[in-house]
Design an enzyme around this catalytic site. Structure first.
Site, PDB file in Angstrom:
ATOM      1  N   LYS A  33     -34.697  -1.913   4.698  1.00 33.17           N
ATOM      2  CA  LYS A  33     -35.645  -0.862   4.214  1.00 33.17           C
ATOM      3  C   LYS A  33     -35.133   0.449   3.594  1.00 33.17           C
ATOM      4  O   LYS A  33     -34.094   0.785   3.968  1.00 33.17           O
ATOM      5  CB  LYS A  33     -36.534  -0.445   5.274  1.00 33.17           C
ATOM      6  CG  LYS A  33     -35.907  -0.035   6.709  1.00 33.17           C
ATOM      7  CD  LYS A  33     -36.794  -0.221   7.652  1.00 33.17           C
ATOM      8  CE  LYS A  33     -36.031   0.633   9.140  1.00 33.17           C
ATOM      9  NZ  LYS A  33     -36.816   0.100  10.233  1.00 33.17           N
ATOM     10  N   TYR A  46     -31.538  33.155  -2.785  1.00 33.52           N
ATOM     11  CA  TYR A  46     -33.033  33.542  -2.539  1.00 33.52           C
ATOM     12  C   TYR A  46     -32.906  34.165  -1.178  1.00 33.52           C
ATOM     13  O   TYR A  46     -32.410  33.815  -0.437  1.00 33.52           O
ATOM     14  CB  TYR A  46     -33.488  32.206  -2.249  1.00 33.52           C
ATOM     15  CG  TYR A  46     -34.273  31.475  -3.551  1.00 33.52           C
ATOM     16  CD1 TYR A  46     -35.001  32.322  -4.304  1.00 33.52           C
ATOM     17  CD2 TYR A  46     -33.771  30.236  -3.538  1.00 33.52           C
ATOM     18  CE1 TYR A  46     -35.355  31.619  -5.503  1.00 33.52           C
ATOM     19  CE2 TYR A  46     -34.219  29.452  -4.986  1.00 33.52           C
ATOM     20  CZ  TYR A  46     -35.018  30.171  -5.796  1.00 33.52           C
ATOM     21  OH  TYR A  46     -35.456  29.578  -6.902  1.00 33.52           O
TER      22      TYR A  46
HETATM   23  C1  LIG Z   1     -35.740  -0.141  11.101  1.00 32.83           C
HETATM   24  C2  LIG Z   1     -35.967  -1.232  12.003  1.00 32.83           C
HETATM   25  C3  LIG Z   1     -34.868  -1.862  12.469  1.00 32.83           C
HETATM   26  C4  LIG Z   1     -33.355  -1.451  12.268  1.00 32.83           C
HETATM   27  O1  LIG Z   1     -33.102  -0.430  13.279  1.00 32.83           O
HETATM   28  P1  LIG Z   1     -31.920   0.566  13.490  1.00 32.83           P
HETATM   29  O2  LIG Z   1     -32.009   1.498  14.557  1.00 32.83           O
HETATM   30  O3  LIG Z   1     -31.475   1.280  12.105  1.00 32.83           O
HETATM   31  O4  LIG Z   1     -30.727  -0.392  13.427  1.00 32.83           O
HETATM   32  C5  LIG Z   1     -35.172  -3.239  13.310  1.00 32.83           C
HETATM   33  N1  LIG Z   1     -36.314  -3.763  13.575  1.00 32.83           N
HETATM   34  C6  LIG Z   1     -37.353  -2.969  13.050  1.00 32.83           C
HETATM   35  C7  LIG Z   1     -38.692  -3.544  13.418  1.00 32.83           C
HETATM   36  C8  LIG Z   1     -37.229  -1.656  12.165  1.00 32.83           C
HETATM   37  O5  LIG Z   1     -38.311  -0.929  11.968  1.00 32.83           O
END
Ligand SMILES: *Cc1c(COP(=O)(O)O)cnc(C)c1O
Length: 346
Positions: A39, A249
């Site tokens: 993702k 800035y």
């Molecule tokens: C993002 C996510 C993962 C991966 O988690 P990490 O902590 O990055 O290993 C796994 N399962 C779900 C449902 C997630 O949202």
């Protein structure tokens, strides 16, 4: 047309390290298979680059959050092996899932009904075992709608896998109690940190994300995981700031002596947030070049006293070793990766 010149920002993904990390996490998952959370554009590192590497390393199950993330992944992965964590919230999303051949993760009885009404096939099912984020409540698992689903992965998600919290075992027990009750092909609980909690947490499938990309949510992963991202930015101007003059800035930095300064093509729009500025530095090989003044949208200034030979066009490294960078900036390792901007050459 003259081709576009190369960007002054580079984000190099070490494909060998990424493949190594997936294999290491797959091995650490014991008898379970490791999937891959891809993702947010592979946590900012670029799904087009990373997904084929993960596939070639052996990953089979891929997780995205949004429907908009499907096409990039589906260009490399059979759609039936892609799960969309946010699930299908409307008939339009359910129709899209069916036509793309991708699995929604069903998160509520409402989503279950929608999926069944759309004539949906295989799906995943998220049970909320105590995080109160997405997922059906455990007591909803006996609903006839759930019994009608064709569940591939029955999953839950740990709230505190990066800590030795008593809630981890409670969440595992909640999911395990449902396994005989909900028909499914595979069960899954652990993210990167969760798979280090012991074999009981592995079930059939683990879902690492952060650790694939070089993050260390638990110290025990340190020996097994290699850094993946290398971040560099070019000096676009060299100047001498006179004693008594200020930089940037709000003039937060005043030069005590004449100071050679490099203006670097990296700013908060690139994910280099202002929190990097406090006692931060960039690197030329092992030489630390302190940041001076505020981080701007597109630029930051460094003190070049220790590297007098540097010129415009030379690249500096961002110290992107995730645990110390998180410590120094007050950002999480997840935030450091996912805020990397769109202007990097990936
Ligand atoms: C993002 C996510 C993962 C991966 O988690 P990490 O902590 O990055 O290993 C796994 N399962 C779900 C449902 C997630 O949202």
């Amino acid at each position: 047309m003259v081709p576009e010149p190369p960007p002054t920002l580079r984000l190099d993904v070490d494909a060998a390290a990424l493949a190594h990390n997936w294999r290491a996490l797959d091995r650490l998952s014991g008898a379970a298979a490791a999937g891959a959370a891809v993702k947010a554009d592979c946590y900012g590192l670029g799904a087009a680059r990373c997904v084929p590497v993960l596939r070639d390393a052996g990953a089979r199950d891929f997780f995205v959050a949004h429907w908009s993330e499907v096409p990039t992944v589906a260009a490399h992965i059979p759609p039936g092996n892609i799960s969309v964590l946010h699930g299908a919230l409307s008939a339009a999303e359910a129709q899209y899932a069916i036509s793309a051949g991708v699995k929604p993760v069903i998160n509520s009885l409402y989503q279950a009904r929608l999926w069944l009404e759309a004539g949906g096939g295989a799906c995943d099912l998220m049970v909320d075992s105590g995080m109160n984020r997405l997922g059906i409540r455990p007591e909803e698992a006996g609903d006839p709608l759930i019994a009608s689903l064709r569940v591939d992965v029955l999953m839950s998600h740990l709230s505190s896998a990066d800590e030795d919290a008593p809630s981890n075992a409670r969440q595992l027990e909640t999911l395990r109690a449902l396994l005989p009750q909900v028909r499914h092909r595979r069960a899954s609980l652990a993210n990167s940190a969760g798979l280090m909690l012991g074999p009981a947490y592995h079930l059939d499938l683990t879902r690492p994300g952060l650790a694939l990309y070089g993050g260390l949510p638990r110290a025990e992963l340190a020996g097994a995981i290699r850094p993946v991202a290398r971040v560099q930015a070019a000096i676009i101007q060299r100047r001498v700031v006179r004693a008594g003059e200020t930089i940037g800035y709000n003039r937060t930095f005043t030069a005590q002596t004449d100071l050679p300064v490099g203006i670097v093509s990296l700013g908060y729009a690139d994910g280099f947030l202002r929190s990097w500025g406090k006692s931060g530095y960039l690197l030329k090989d092992d030489c630390r070049l302190p940041l001076v003044g505020r981080v701007s949208m597109d630029m930051v200034a460094v003190d070049l006293t220790r590297a007098p030979g540097l010129a415009e066009g030379d690249f500096l490294q961002v110290p992107f070793d995730l645990p110390p960078a998180a410590e120094a900036t007050g950002l999480s390792q997840y935030e450091l990766l996912t805020t990397l901007g769109r202007r990097f050459a990936r």
